[in-house]
Write a protein that holds these residues in place. Structure first.
Motif, PDB file in Angstrom:
ATOM      1  N   ALA A  20      37.191 -53.547 -77.196  1.00  0.00           N
ATOM      2  CA  ALA A  20      36.724 -54.766 -77.841  1.00  0.00           C
ATOM      3  C   ALA A  20      35.512 -55.292 -77.085  1.00  0.00           C
ATOM      4  N   ALA A  21      34.617 -55.981 -77.818  1.00  0.00           N
ATOM      5  CA  ALA A  21      33.373 -56.463 -77.229  1.00  0.00           C
ATOM      6  C   ALA A  21      33.409 -57.954 -76.886  1.00  0.00           C
ATOM      7  N   GLU A  22      34.451 -58.659 -77.330  1.00  0.00           N
ATOM      8  CA  GLU A  22      34.582 -60.089 -76.995  1.00  0.00           C
ATOM      9  C   GLU A  22      36.028 -60.521 -77.191  1.00  0.00           C
ATOM     10  N   GLY A  23      36.311 -61.767 -76.784  1.00  0.00           N
ATOM     11  CA  GLY A  23      37.682 -62.233 -76.710  1.00  0.00           C
ATOM     12  C   GLY A  23      38.471 -62.278 -77.996  1.00  0.00           C
ATOM     13  N   ASN A  24      37.858 -62.736 -79.071  1.00  0.00           N
ATOM     14  CA  ASN A  24      38.577 -62.811 -80.343  1.00  0.00           C
ATOM     15  C   ASN A  24      39.012 -61.421 -80.817  1.00  0.00           C
ATOM     16  N   GLU A  25      38.118 -60.451 -80.663  1.00  0.00           N
ATOM     17  CA  GLU A  25      38.442 -59.075 -81.037  1.00  0.00           C
ATOM     18  C   GLU A  25      39.550 -58.537 -80.129  1.00  0.00           C
ATOM     19  N   ALA A  26      39.503 -58.908 -78.858  1.00  0.00           N
ATOM     20  CA  ALA A  26      40.525 -58.462 -77.906  1.00  0.00           C
ATOM     21  C   ALA A  26      41.896 -58.992 -78.292  1.00  0.00           C
ATOM     22  N   ILE A  27      41.954 -60.238 -78.715  1.00  0.00           N
ATOM     23  CA  ILE A  27      43.229 -60.841 -79.117  1.00  0.00           C
ATOM     24  C   ILE A  27      43.800 -60.123 -80.334  1.00  0.00           C
ATOM     25  N   GLN A  28      42.954 -59.888 -81.344  1.00  0.00           N
ATOM     26  CA  GLN A  28      43.424 -59.241 -82.558  1.00  0.00           C
ATOM     27  C   GLN A  28      43.903 -57.816 -82.276  1.00  0.00           C
ATOM     28  N   LYS A  29      43.130 -57.077 -81.472  1.00  0.00           N
ATOM     29  CA  LYS A  29      43.509 -55.695 -81.180  1.00  0.00           C
ATOM     30  C   LYS A  29      44.762 -55.632 -80.306  1.00  0.00           C
ATOM     31  N   SER A  30      44.934 -56.612 -79.451  1.00  0.00           N
ATOM     32  CA  SER A  30      46.151 -56.655 -78.633  1.00  0.00           C
ATOM     33  C   SER A  30      47.372 -56.882 -79.514  1.00  0.00           C
ATOM     34  N   LEU A  31      47.224 -57.754 -80.506  1.00  0.00           N
ATOM     35  CA  LEU A  31      48.324 -58.009 -81.438  1.00  0.00           C
ATOM     36  C   LEU A  31      48.641 -56.769 -82.263  1.00  0.00           C
ATOM     37  N   ASP A  32      47.590 -56.024 -82.642  1.00  0.00           N
ATOM     38  CA  ASP A  32      47.777 -54.834 -83.485  1.00  0.00           C
ATOM     39  C   ASP A  32      48.275 -53.626 -82.699  1.00  0.00           C
ATOM     40  N   LEU A  33      47.702 -53.416 -81.500  1.00  0.00           N
ATOM     41  CA  LEU A  33      47.947 -52.178 -80.757  1.00  0.00           C
ATOM     42  C   LEU A  33      49.017 -52.287 -79.671  1.00  0.00           C
ATOM     43  N   LYS A  34      49.307 -53.489 -79.224  1.00  0.00           N
ATOM     44  CA  LYS A  34      50.315 -53.732 -78.175  1.00  0.00           C
ATOM     45  C   LYS A  34      50.066 -52.866 -76.925  1.00  0.00           C
ATOM     46  N   PRO A  35      48.918 -53.045 -76.273  1.00  0.00           N
ATOM     47  CA  PRO A  35      48.647 -52.270 -75.051  1.00  0.00           C
ATOM     48  C   PRO A  35      49.543 -52.708 -73.900  1.00  0.00           C
ATOM     49  N   ASP A  36      49.714 -51.827 -72.924  1.00  0.00           N
ATOM     50  CA  ASP A  36      50.458 -52.185 -71.719  1.00  0.00           C
ATOM     51  C   ASP A  36      49.594 -53.031 -70.792  1.00  0.00           C
ATOM     52  N   VAL A  37      48.296 -52.695 -70.763  1.00  0.00           N
ATOM     53  CA  VAL A  37      47.351 -53.416 -69.907  1.00  0.00           C
ATOM     54  C   VAL A  37      46.067 -53.679 -70.678  1.00  0.00           C
ATOM     55  N   VAL A  38      45.591 -54.924 -70.603  1.00  0.00           N
ATOM     56  CA  VAL A  38      44.266 -55.262 -71.133  1.00  0.00           C
ATOM     57  C   VAL A  38      43.320 -55.376 -69.950  1.00  0.00           C
ATOM     58  N   LEU A  39      42.293 -54.547 -69.939  1.00  0.00           N
ATOM     59  CA  LEU A  39      41.275 -54.579 -68.894  1.00  0.00           C
ATOM     60  C   LEU A  39      40.175 -55.502 -69.395  1.00  0.00           C
ATOM     61  N   MET A  40      40.122 -56.716 -68.873  1.00  0.00           N
ATOM     62  CA  MET A  40      39.337 -57.801 -69.458  1.00  0.00           C
ATOM     63  C   MET A  40      38.161 -58.240 -68.589  1.00  0.00           C
ATOM     64  N   ASP A  41      36.962 -58.210 -69.190  1.00  0.00           N
ATOM     65  CA  ASP A  41      35.782 -58.772 -68.529  1.00  0.00           C
ATOM     66  C   ASP A  41      35.818 -60.291 -68.681  1.00  0.00           C
ATOM     67  N   LEU A  42      35.249 -61.016 -67.730  1.00  0.00           N
ATOM     68  CA  LEU A  42      35.213 -62.475 -67.817  1.00  0.00           C
ATOM     69  C   LEU A  42      34.030 -62.983 -68.619  1.00  0.00           C
ATOM     70  N   SER A  43      32.835 -62.487 -68.307  1.00  0.00           N
ATOM     71  CA  SER A  43      31.609 -63.029 -68.891  1.00  0.00           C
ATOM     72  C   SER A  43      31.204 -62.253 -70.136  1.00  0.00           C
ATOM     73  N   MET A  44      31.473 -62.856 -71.287  1.00  0.00           N
ATOM     74  CA  MET A  44      31.077 -62.265 -72.563  1.00  0.00           C
ATOM     75  C   MET A  44      30.425 -63.362 -73.394  1.00  0.00           C
ATOM     76  N   PRO A  45      29.080 -63.430 -73.395  1.00  0.00           N
ATOM     77  CA  PRO A  45      28.347 -64.544 -74.025  1.00  0.00           C
ATOM     78  C   PRO A  45      28.631 -64.723 -75.509  1.00  0.00           C
ATOM     79  N   GLN A  46      28.858 -63.630 -76.213  1.00  0.00           N
ATOM     80  CA  GLN A  46      29.100 -63.719 -77.652  1.00  0.00           C
ATOM     81  C   GLN A  46      30.601 -63.819 -77.921  1.00  0.00           C
ATOM     82  N   GLY A  47      30.997 -64.798 -78.739  1.00  0.00           N
ATOM     83  CA  GLY A  47      32.411 -64.945 -79.062  1.00  0.00           C
ATOM     84  C   GLY A  47      33.181 -65.621 -77.949  1.00  0.00           C
TER      85      GLY A  47
END
Length: 217
Positions: A33-60
């Motif tokens: 995923a390229a930003e937080g909203n997409e990360a949330i949706q994909k986490s709900l859909d895919l149920k990963p064990d670990v989300v490797l998350m960047d902090l600084s994402m200017p878009q979204g």
């Protein structure tokens, strides 16, 4: 097999991480995923064990806001923050948001893989120098009788915008006061209200009063 979702706004970084992780037999990258909203949706859909998350994402939605929301929606999810910010301010915000770990992008590959295994097993992970900082800062806060709250999640700029909005200023006027664009004001306003879980201006004004941000002659 540890299922990973990679979240970073740079495609090159995501590709590099996928190449690194796919080379390990116990790790499987199941999405990106390229930003937080997409990360949330994909986490709900895919149920990963670990989300490797960047902090600084200017878009979204930024990584901190996404982490906070994800932990509300999926309390059992493990989020490992991977960032360039070696800053104690970010460290405490990440912990407050509910992340399971915090590691720098400059860390060796072996350390990243170790961090992933650590948080996937349900443990917490911090890069070595952060542990000392965390302990010292926490003990000092306890000694002073201070507690963390959602206000600590706001950046300095978001606190400024919060104050001006609570005073009743329009976005255009706030932009002129802070020398930023109206769009930037709107972005800060949206993010701070997400972090504070506020929906309306009256709620925001009440919160600002509670925090002592408004003063009347």
């Amino acid at each position: 097999m540890i299922k990973i979702l990679i979240v970073d706004d740079h495609a090159v970084v995501r590709s590099g991480l996928m190449m690194l992780l796919d080379a390990n037999p116990y790790v499987e990258v199941i999405g990106e995923a390229a930003e937080g909203n997409e990360a949330i949706q994909k986490s709900l859909d895919l149920k990963p064990d670990v989300v490797l998350m960047d902090l600084s994402m200017p878009q979204g939605k930024d990584g901190l806001s996404a982490t906070t929301e994800l932990k509300k929606l999926l309390p059992e999810i493990n989020i490992l923050i991977l960032t360039m910010h070696d800053d104690e301010e970010y460290l405490f915000r990440v912990i407050q948001a509910g992340a399971s770990g915090y590691i720098l992008k400059s860390a060796p590959h072996e350390e990243l893989l170790n961090a992933i295994q650590c948080v996937a097993s349900g443990s917490a992970y911090l890069y070595p120098s952060a542990i000392k900082t965390l302990m010292e800062e926490y003990l000092e806060k306890v000694k002073q009788g201070e507690n963390f709250d959602t206000f600590d999640l706001l950046s300095d700029r978001e606190k400024e915008v919060l104050t001006w909005v609570a005073k009743g200023y329009a976005n255009k006027d706030i932009g002129e006061q802070l020398n930023i664009s109206v769009k930037t004001v709107e972005t800060h306003k949206s993010k701070l209200m997400e972090k504070l879980n506020l929906k309306t201006r009256p709620e925001l004004v009440k919160y600002a009063l509670k925090k002592g941000l408004l003063h009347f002659e």
